[in-house]
Structures are given as C-alpha cells and as structure tokens.
Design a protein around this motif. Sequence first.
Motif, PDB file in Angstrom:
ATOM      1  N   MET A  91       0.864  -1.185   0.000  1.00  0.00           N
ATOM      2  CA  MET A  91       0.000   0.000   0.000  1.00  0.00           C
ATOM      3  C   MET A  91       0.899   1.233   0.000  1.00  0.00           C
ATOM      4  O   MET A  91       1.518   1.562   1.017  1.00  0.00           O
ATOM      5  N   TYR A  92       0.980   1.887  -1.153  1.00  0.00           N
ATOM      6  CA  TYR A  92       1.848   3.048  -1.332  1.00  0.00           C
ATOM      7  C   TYR A  92       1.142   4.107  -2.150  1.00  0.00           C
ATOM      8  O   TYR A  92       0.360   3.789  -3.054  1.00  0.00           O
ATOM      9  N   PHE A  93       1.466   5.382  -1.854  1.00  0.00           N
ATOM     10  CA  PHE A  93       0.886   6.519  -2.562  1.00  0.00           C
ATOM     11  C   PHE A  93       1.960   7.518  -2.947  1.00  0.00           C
ATOM     12  O   PHE A  93       2.816   7.851  -2.113  1.00  0.00           O
ATOM     13  N   LEU A  94       1.884   8.026  -4.167  1.00  0.00           N
ATOM     14  CA  LEU A  94       2.747   9.132  -4.567  1.00  0.00           C
ATOM     15  C   LEU A  94       2.340  10.371  -3.767  1.00  0.00           C
ATOM     16  O   LEU A  94       1.191  10.474  -3.314  1.00  0.00           O
ATOM     17  N   PRO A  95       3.252  11.328  -3.581  1.00  0.00           N
ATOM     18  CA  PRO A  95       2.937  12.517  -2.772  1.00  0.00           C
ATOM     19  C   PRO A  95       1.665  13.248  -3.197  1.00  0.00           C
ATOM     20  O   PRO A  95       0.915  13.737  -2.346  1.00  0.00           O
ATOM     21  N   GLU A  96       1.374  13.306  -4.488  1.00  0.00           N
ATOM     22  CA  GLU A  96       0.195  14.054  -4.941  1.00  0.00           C
ATOM     23  C   GLU A  96      -1.129  13.401  -4.537  1.00  0.00           C
ATOM     24  O   GLU A  96      -2.185  14.024  -4.625  1.00  0.00           O
TER      25      GLU A  96
END
Length: 165
Positions: A91-96
Amino acid sequence: MRTGTEPFRIRPIEPRDDAAIAGVIRTVMPEFGATGEGFAINDPEVDWMCRAYRAPRAAYFVVERDGAVAGGGGVAPLLGGDAATCELRKMYFLPELRGLGAGHALMEQCLEAARGFGFRRCYLETLAGMDAARRLYERSGFQRLDAPLGSTGHGGCNAWYARGL
C-alpha cells in the motif's frame, strides 16, 4: 460511503497497470529508506502485480488521480500464517495522492475484500519512519505487535500491526 466526488478513483488492478504501480512502489519506498534486501521493492511480483493478485483470496486495487495510477494496495493470504489471516500488502501513494482521504478509502476497500474472502484477521508490516501510514493503520483499528507474523521475507520492516475483521 463514498460520494463519487473524491479527487481519486479506486478500482481493481488490470494488466495495463503493472508498470505504473511498479513505478509507484519503486518511487515511494526509497523515500522512506526502504531499499536493499528485506523490502517489498525487491519482490519479483512488483513487476507483475495483476497476475500475482489473481491468486485465490487475493485482491489489489489501484488509485487513480487525474486518470493516472498514483497509488495502490491489496490483500492476500499471509505467507507462513494461518488460513484466517491475510496481509495488507504493498500500500503506497505518490505525494500528490496523500492527504486526500485515499488512504482511508483504500483501506476500507481492502478490508472489505478481506472479509469477503473469509479472513478473520489482517496483518501488515511497515517501517517506523512511515508516520502517516502508521497513523492511518492505528485509526483503522490496527494494533502494534511486538514481533512479525508469518514468513513474508520482508526482514527490513521494523513495525508490525494486526486487527480483527
């Protein structure tokens, strides 16, 4: 309940998403020092996530923002664990994508999928420095564990959590 007005869209992963989600994972993990042996960044499945999560009792979802994959997360049986325990995985998200409620929405989607697969407990591994993620896990009912469960192969992780479903 989601209103449909969120600045993101969550959907099941498709083969066309493999390169994009691999890019997300390989961009985010080094941001938190998760490089080298013992981290998910080295899992062979990172390059073929769609195929990996077609396995029984597994699901992976991508999060799109402005039509581009900017994050994802999934569930699968905990390797080396009991049949009632799944693992929240990759579970990972780019900063935006951060700070928009996508983490909470994706967490709910993953936990609902886990319940649908008949799991009774969800486990996850993370890093002490991933403070925002750890706050999300704790707000979602996960409790800190003193030691890892199962045989994930992610020896670089140093924080472990679980919650009932």
